[in-house]
Design an enzyme around this catalytic site. Structure first.
Site, PDB file in Angstrom:
ATOM      1  CG  HIS A 111      -2.036  -0.934   1.157  1.00  0.00           C
ATOM      2  ND1 HIS A 111      -3.253  -0.588   0.630  1.00  0.00           N
ATOM      3  CD2 HIS A 111      -2.144  -2.228   1.525  1.00  0.00           C
ATOM      4  CE1 HIS A 111      -4.073  -1.619   0.678  1.00  0.00           C
ATOM      5  NE2 HIS A 111      -3.423  -2.638   1.223  1.00  0.00           N
ATOM      6  CB  ALA A 165      13.622 -18.776  11.945  1.00  0.00           C
ATOM      7  CB  THR A 170      14.250  -6.173   1.167  1.00  0.00           C
ATOM      8  OG1 THR A 170      15.649  -6.130   1.498  1.00  0.00           O
ATOM      9  CG2 THR A 170      13.437  -6.146   2.439  1.00  0.00           C
ATOM     10  CE  LYS A 171      19.259  -4.196  -0.845  1.00  0.00           C
ATOM     11  NZ  LYS A 171      20.599  -3.677  -0.484  1.00  0.00           N
TER      12      LYS A 171
END
Length: 200
Positions: A111, A165, A170-171
Site C-alpha cells: 500500500h 527463521a 527485500t533483495k
C-alpha cells in the site's frame, strides 16, 4: 501407516480425514489442503501435484471480476506450514519441492511507494487508500523457508536457497545460498567443487 507412525491423536486423524475428502473434491491434484483455509481468487491459482498446506493458510490473488489469469503458480511437491499468508496482485511463482515453515508472509504488493521520488504515499494520507504497487516474486526449486519469514515485492530467490527463521527478504538471493537477518543477507554459499557450505 504414516499417520499412526507419526502418533496423531484420534481428533487429529478425524480432521485429516475431513481435510483429505475436501481436498479430493475441491483441490484436485493436491495431496492435502488442511481446513480451515482462506482462499480469494481461486481461479487465478494453479498448483502442482503433491501440494500440501498446514492449518489456517491464507491465499489471496487479486484481480478484476472475470480475470482468470494465473497469478499464483505453485510447483510440484510444495509443502507449506500453518498460517502461511500469500498475497498476489501481479504474479508469484514458487518452484518445485519448496518447503515452508509456519507464519510466513509473501506479498508482491504494498500500500503505497516509499521512495525519495514518490508523491503518492505521504504520512497524512490514509494507508488503506494509497495506491497499490506490485512487482512479481519468483522463488526457485528446492527452497526451504524458515518460521516467520517475510518475502517482499520484486524479489527473485534462486534454487536451493535456505532462508533462516525471522528473516525479511527485500533483495534478490543467488542460487544455493543461506540468507538470514533483517534485512536478509547472504551468509553462506554452497561450493559445488568441494560440496560444502562456505561463509561469505
Amino acid at each position: 501407516m504414516f499417520f499412526f507412525d507419526n502418533y496423531y491423536t484420534f481428533s487429529e486423524l478425524a480432521k485429516l480425514f475431513y481435510s483429505s475428502v475436501v481436498t479430493k473434491l475441491f483441490y484436485r491434484g493436491a495431496f492435502l489442503v488442511r481446513r480451515p483455509i482462506y482462499v480469494r481468487g481461486k481461479p487465478r491459482i494453479v498448483f502442482g501435484k503433491g501440494f500440501t498446506t498446514g492449518y489456517s493458510c491464507r491465499l489471496e490473488v487479486f484481480g478484476d471480476k472475470g480475470d482468470k489469469t494465473k497469478k499464483l503458480i505453485i510447483g510440484e511437491n510444495c509443502k507449506i506450514g500453518d498460517n502461511v499468508h500469500i498475497a498476489v496482485a501481479d504474479r508469484i511463482v514458487i518452484g518445485d519441492n519448496c518447503l515452508m515453515a509456519s507464519k510466513i508472509f509473501i506479498s508482491d504488493l504494498s500500500h503505497g511507494e516509499y521512495s525519495e521520488t514518490s508523491e503518492d504515499s505521504v504520512p497524512w494520507s490514509i494507508p488503506n487508500e494509497r495506491k497499490l504497487f506490485a512487482e512479481p516474486i519468483e522463488i526457485g526449486d528446492n527452497v526451504w523457508i524458515g518460521e516467520n519469514v517475510c518475502i517482499l515485492k520484486g524479489v527473485h530467490i534462486g534454487n536451493g536457497v535456505i532462508i533462516g527463521a525471522n528473516s525479511v527478504v527485500t533483495k534478490d538471493v543467488p542460487n544455493n545460498s543461506i540468507v538470514v537477518g533483517i534485512p536478509g543477507k547472504v551468509i553462506k554459499i554452497f561450493d559445488s567443487m568441494f560440496a560444502s557450505w562456505k561463509a561469505v
